[in-house]
Motif scaffolding. Structure first.
Motif, PDB file in Angstrom:
ATOM      1  N   SER A 115      -3.210   7.678  -1.485  1.00 29.28           N
ATOM      2  CA  SER A 115      -2.548   6.942  -2.545  1.00 29.28           C
ATOM      3  C   SER A 115      -1.497   7.893  -3.122  1.00 29.28           C
ATOM      4  N   ALA A 119       0.964   4.950  -8.095  1.00 33.49           N
ATOM      5  CA  ALA A 119       0.032   3.876  -8.508  1.00 33.49           C
ATOM      6  C   ALA A 119       0.097   3.659 -10.021  1.00 33.49           C
ATOM      7  N   LYS A 145      -0.104   0.721  -3.377  1.00 36.23           N
ATOM      8  CA  LYS A 145      -1.054   1.823  -3.598  1.00 36.23           C
ATOM      9  C   LYS A 145      -2.228   1.343  -4.458  1.00 36.23           C
ATOM     10  N   GLU A 149      -5.967   1.054  -3.070  1.00 34.33           N
ATOM     11  CA  GLU A 149      -7.100   1.755  -3.704  1.00 34.33           C
ATOM     12  C   GLU A 149      -8.260   0.787  -3.928  1.00 34.33           C
ATOM     13  N   ARG A 167      -4.464  10.671  -4.802  1.00 32.20           N
ATOM     14  CA  ARG A 167      -3.188  10.258  -5.389  1.00 32.20           C
ATOM     15  C   ARG A 167      -2.253  11.469  -5.334  1.00 32.20           C
TER      16      ARG A 167
END
Ligand code: VAH
Length: 317
Positions: A115, A119, A145, A149, A167
């Motif tokens: 990710s 995000a 993203k 997730e 992330r």
């Protein structure tokens, strides 16, 4: 169990350095590099060309190589994604859904998917962004993203799939040129400094973003994937960072190592994307759960980047 690893998106910025690191650790022939373009770049075999949005092409590889571990790195990044949101949604989500379904069907031992700080959005706390917070991104890349997730967490909860994620902040590396992201300025500045002694940055000088050197990103990915499953408490994606700095601080640091380096600042459409992302990240959960600790600060990044790019371009600055 002998790891048989599939790395999709292997020719991208992260894949280009993760594949050699995995091959060094697990053996060349146990890491299958998979790319979309015809050229396998500098990868020696095994390299396969596959469209990761085609589930049957992926299935063929999983069966051919008896894969038990997957790093799924395929993705259209933020800037390119804003120019072609449909392509970004299709590529990022179709490929991830294929990989998740195949991972369940073939009982894949562990799956990694990246990710990003993308995000987060403008309503997320911009400083010390918490692990659990508002995820309302304003880019299609960011939307993929967040959706990704939640898909990963769903497959873990519903099917027990051991899928893990980070992330990533902006990643700075020298082996591959910048590839369509908003944080590309933090890579391009070193390329241009070494080649031309100057750079016109596409974000404002006071733009602050979280960043990380590639070696830290690769180490974090390997450490996360090697951690015992019970240590992994977050099944959406772990916050991760190393350093945050403004574009001006970056330019001033480069100038310490490249005499007479000149940087100008001419914001373009990517400024709006950069402004929607956090300035600093709280990655306490990663540090507590599986021992994350970055090694490279800005000076070390600049020294590494300039040393390697001078060699790559054979320049004497
Ligand atoms: C991008 N390099 O700029 C990627 C990354 C945090 C940024 O996800 O799109």
């Amino acid at each position: 169990m002998q790891k048989k690893i599939l790395v999709t998106g292997a020719l991208g910025q992260i894949g280009s350095e993760l594949v050699p690191a995995l091959r060094k650790k697990y053996g060349n022939d146990n890491v299958i590099a998979v790319g979309y373009s015809k050229e396998s770049g500098e990868f020696n075999k095994p390299f396969e060309r596959v469209d990761a949005t085609n589930k049957e092409e992926l299935r063929t590889l999983i069966e051919k190589y008896q894969i038990n571990t997957i790093y799924h790195l395929v993705g259209i990044l933020s800037a390119v994604g804003e120019k072609n949101p449909n392509l970004a949604w299709h590529t990022n989500m179709e490929s991830l859904k294929n990989i998740l379904d195949l991972a369940v069907e073939y009982k894949i031992d562990r799956l990694f998917w990246p990710s990003s700080i993308a995000a987060f959005g403008p309503t997320t706390p911009l400083f010390d962004t918490p692990q659990e917070t508002i995820l309302a991104p304003t880019t299609m890349y960011g939307v993929t993203k967040v959706a990704g997730e939640l898909l990963c967490q769903y497959y873990n909860l519903k099917y027990g799939l051991d899928v893990r994620s980070l992330r990533y902040p902006g990643i700075i590396s020298w082996k591959t040129p910048p590839g369509g992201g908003t944080t590309d300025y933090a890579v391009a500045i070193y390329y241009e400094a070494v080649k031309n002694g100057s750079y016109d940055c596409f974000v404002k000088d006071d733009t602050i973003l979280p960043m990380m050197y590639m070696d830290d990103a690769v180490n974090a990915t390997l450490e996360l994937m090697e951690a015992d499953s019970e240590k992994i408490k977050i099944r959406t994606s772990y916050n991760l960072t190393a350093v945050s700095f403004s574009a001006k601080e970056l330019a001033d640091n480069v100038a310490k190592y490249v005499p007479n380096f000149k940087c100008t600042f001419t914001p373009d459409s990517r400024q709006k994307i950069a402004d929607s992302w956090p300035k600093t990240i709280d990655d306490t959960s990663a540090r507590k759960d599986w021992g994350w600790k970055p090694k490279f600060d800005l000076d070390q990044i600049s020294m590494e980047m300039i040393k390697n790019l001078k060699e790559k371009f054979q320049t004497k600055i």
